[in-house]
Design a protein around this motif. Sequence first.
Motif, mmCIF file in Angstrom:
data_model
loop_
_atom_site.group_PDB
_atom_site.id
_atom_site.type_symbol
_atom_site.label_atom_id
_atom_site.label_comp_id
_atom_site.label_asym_id
_atom_site.label_seq_id
_atom_site.Cartn_x
_atom_site.Cartn_y
_atom_site.Cartn_z
ATOM 1 N N ALA A 25 9.890 -10.539 -6.796
ATOM 2 C CA ALA A 25 8.620 -9.812 -6.844
ATOM 3 C C ALA A 25 8.198 -9.345 -5.452
ATOM 4 C CB ALA A 25 7.538 -10.688 -7.474
ATOM 5 N N VAL A 26 8.425 -10.173 -4.448
ATOM 6 C CA VAL A 26 8.086 -9.779 -3.074
ATOM 7 C C VAL A 26 8.966 -8.615 -2.623
ATOM 8 C CG1 VAL A 26 8.133 -10.549 -0.664
ATOM 9 C CG2 VAL A 26 7.141 -12.011 -2.430
ATOM 10 N N VAL A 27 10.251 -8.693 -2.903
ATOM 11 C CA VAL A 27 11.168 -7.602 -2.544
ATOM 12 C C VAL A 27 10.790 -6.328 -3.295
ATOM 13 C CG1 VAL A 27 13.572 -6.824 -2.710
ATOM 14 C CG2 VAL A 27 13.061 -9.122 -1.889
ATOM 15 N N ALA A 28 10.474 -6.464 -4.567
ATOM 16 C CA ALA A 28 10.082 -5.296 -5.356
ATOM 17 C C ALA A 28 8.782 -4.688 -4.837
ATOM 18 C CB ALA A 28 9.934 -5.679 -6.824
ATOM 19 N N THR A 29 7.879 -5.509 -4.320
ATOM 20 C CA THR A 29 6.639 -4.988 -3.750
ATOM 21 C C THR A 29 6.921 -4.149 -2.512
ATOM 22 O OG1 THR A 29 5.443 -6.897 -4.597
ATOM 23 C CG2 THR A 29 4.377 -5.642 -2.846
ATOM 24 N N VAL A 30 7.854 -4.596 -1.688
ATOM 25 C CA VAL A 30 8.240 -3.818 -0.509
ATOM 26 C C VAL A 30 8.867 -2.488 -0.933
ATOM 27 C CG1 VAL A 30 9.782 -3.779 1.497
ATOM 28 C CG2 VAL A 30 8.496 -5.850 0.949
ATOM 29 N N VAL A 31 9.733 -2.535 -1.927
ATOM 30 C CA VAL A 31 10.376 -1.306 -2.415
ATOM 31 C C VAL A 31 9.341 -0.376 -3.042
ATOM 32 C CG1 VAL A 31 12.051 -0.406 -4.090
ATOM 33 C CG2 VAL A 31 12.622 -2.418 -2.721
ATOM 34 N N ALA A 32 8.399 -0.923 -3.777
ATOM 35 C CA ALA A 32 7.360 -0.101 -4.395
ATOM 36 C C ALA A 32 6.472 0.546 -3.344
ATOM 37 C CB ALA A 32 6.514 -0.951 -5.352
ATOM 38 N N THR A 33 6.183 -0.178 -2.280
ATOM 39 C CA THR A 33 5.393 0.409 -1.189
ATOM 40 C C THR A 33 6.141 1.580 -0.569
ATOM 41 O OG1 THR A 33 4.416 -1.743 -0.753
ATOM 42 C CG2 THR A 33 4.235 -0.092 0.990
ATOM 43 N N TRP A 34 7.430 1.411 -0.359
ATOM 44 C CA TRP A 34 8.227 2.506 0.197
ATOM 45 C C TRP A 34 8.262 3.688 -0.769
ATOM 46 C CZ3 TRP A 34 9.656 4.874 4.209
ATOM 47 C CH2 TRP A 34 10.604 5.880 4.118
ATOM 48 N N SER A 35 8.353 3.431 -2.060
ATOM 49 C CA SER A 35 8.429 4.537 -3.019
ATOM 50 C C SER A 35 7.135 5.336 -3.050
ATOM 51 C CB SER A 35 8.778 4.025 -4.416
ATOM 52 O OG SER A 35 7.710 3.282 -4.954
ATOM 53 N N VAL A 36 6.008 4.665 -2.861
ATOM 54 C CA VAL A 36 4.737 5.386 -2.800
ATOM 55 C C VAL A 36 4.665 6.204 -1.510
ATOM 56 C CG1 VAL A 36 2.238 5.107 -2.641
ATOM 57 C CG2 VAL A 36 3.540 3.791 -4.316
ATOM 58 N N LEU A 37 5.142 5.645 -0.406
ATOM 59 C CA LEU A 37 5.207 6.412 0.838
ATOM 60 C C LEU A 37 6.175 7.585 0.716
ATOM 61 C CD1 LEU A 37 5.181 3.634 3.567
ATOM 62 C CD2 LEU A 37 3.422 5.343 3.125
ATOM 63 N N ASP A 38 7.215 7.407 -0.087
ATOM 64 C CA ASP A 38 8.198 8.477 -0.289
ATOM 65 C C ASP A 38 7.558 9.702 -0.929
ATOM 66 O OD1 ASP A 38 10.805 9.645 -0.318
ATOM 67 O OD2 ASP A 38 10.941 9.139 -2.459
ATOM 68 N N ILE A 39 6.577 9.502 -1.791
ATOM 69 C CA ILE A 39 5.867 10.646 -2.387
ATOM 70 C C ILE A 39 5.202 11.456 -1.288
ATOM 71 C CG2 ILE A 39 4.004 11.364 -3.922
ATOM 72 C CD1 ILE A 39 4.461 8.797 -5.483
ATOM 73 N N TRP A 40 4.499 10.762 -0.408
ATOM 74 C CA TRP A 40 3.780 11.446 0.668
ATOM 75 C C TRP A 40 4.747 12.147 1.617
ATOM 76 C CZ3 TRP A 40 3.290 10.187 6.021
ATOM 77 C CH2 TRP A 40 2.319 10.935 6.673
ATOM 78 N N ILE A 41 5.846 11.463 1.970
ATOM 79 C CA ILE A 41 6.832 12.053 2.880
ATOM 80 C C ILE A 41 7.483 13.273 2.239
ATOM 81 C CG2 ILE A 41 9.061 11.631 3.997
ATOM 82 C CD1 ILE A 41 8.089 8.701 4.338
ATOM 83 N N THR A 42 7.874 13.162 0.977
ATOM 84 C CA THR A 42 8.504 14.276 0.282
ATOM 85 C C THR A 42 7.560 15.458 0.182
ATOM 86 O OG1 THR A 42 9.786 12.692 -1.005
ATOM 87 C CG2 THR A 42 9.706 14.944 -1.832
ATOM 88 N N ARG A 43 6.295 15.190 -0.057
ATOM 89 C CA ARG A 43 5.304 16.265 -0.148
ATOM 90 C C ARG A 43 5.145 16.977 1.192
ATOM 91 N NH1 ARG A 43 -0.824 15.690 -0.324
ATOM 92 N NH2 ARG A 43 -1.505 17.676 -1.176
ATOM 93 N N GLN A 44 5.104 16.210 2.271
ATOM 94 C CA GLN A 44 4.976 16.818 3.591
ATOM 95 C C GLN A 44 6.211 17.629 3.946
ATOM 96 O OE1 GLN A 44 2.205 16.884 5.344
ATOM 97 N NE2 GLN A 44 1.249 15.720 3.718
ATOM 98 N N VAL A 45 7.392 17.107 3.644
ATOM 99 C CA VAL A 45 8.634 17.836 3.928
ATOM 100 C C VAL A 45 8.680 19.121 3.113
ATOM 101 C CG1 VAL A 45 11.146 17.750 3.632
ATOM 102 C CG2 VAL A 45 9.945 15.827 4.654
ATOM 103 N N TRP A 46 8.282 19.046 1.841
ATOM 104 C CA TRP A 46 8.300 20.259 1.012
ATOM 105 C C TRP A 46 7.347 21.300 1.566
ATOM 106 C CZ3 TRP A 46 5.055 23.367 -1.720
ATOM 107 C CH2 TRP A 46 5.674 24.294 -2.543
ATOM 108 N N ARG A 47 6.167 20.862 1.987
ATOM 109 C CA ARG A 47 5.197 21.813 2.548
ATOM 110 C C ARG A 47 5.725 22.471 3.818
ATOM 111 N NH1 ARG A 47 -0.888 19.399 2.210
ATOM 112 N NH2 ARG A 47 -1.275 20.051 0.062
ATOM 113 N N GLN A 48 6.406 21.705 4.658
ATOM 114 C CA GLN A 48 6.927 22.280 5.896
ATOM 115 C C GLN A 48 8.048 23.255 5.636
ATOM 116 O OE1 GLN A 48 7.973 19.043 8.438
ATOM 117 N NE2 GLN A 48 5.859 18.590 8.997
ATOM 118 N N ARG A 49 8.880 22.971 4.635
ATOM 119 C CA ARG A 49 10.026 23.849 4.377
ATOM 120 C C ARG A 49 9.679 25.032 3.489
ATOM 121 N NH1 ARG A 49 14.623 19.297 3.267
ATOM 122 N NH2 ARG A 49 14.800 18.593 5.414
ATOM 123 N N ASP A 50 8.906 24.805 2.441
ATOM 124 C CA ASP A 50 8.691 25.827 1.427
ATOM 125 C C ASP A 50 7.250 26.260 1.266
ATOM 126 O OD1 ASP A 50 11.431 25.822 0.642
ATOM 127 O OD2 ASP A 50 11.056 23.930 -0.391
#
Length: 114
Positions: free
Chosen positions: A65-90
Amino acid sequence: MEDETRAAGQLWVEDERGLRRMPDPVRNAAVRAVMIMSVTIILALVAFLTSITSSWLAFPMTIAAVVATVVATWSVLDIWITRQVWRQRDGVVSEPSSTAYAGRRERMAEERVA
């Protein structure tokens, strides 16, 4: 009045606001994050229940559960990072010298010609 009666009889009513869809990479990241979050919640619940019952699975499930919490935190950050990258490129950026703006201008010019 007519819209209300029409909407009551229909199963699907289009939204008049015309909101745009999320870009595909951002939507994919969001779906991935929701799935990872749901697995994390299930793992946390199982860890809690096994801890209450003093099962031998309590410790491994808590670690999972602790490991999954770390992975889930990264996945939520991945949304923000992907959105920023998409905005910069497209996306449209306000600076005229932006490569995203130039690329969009070229695509618009190609669409006018075609």
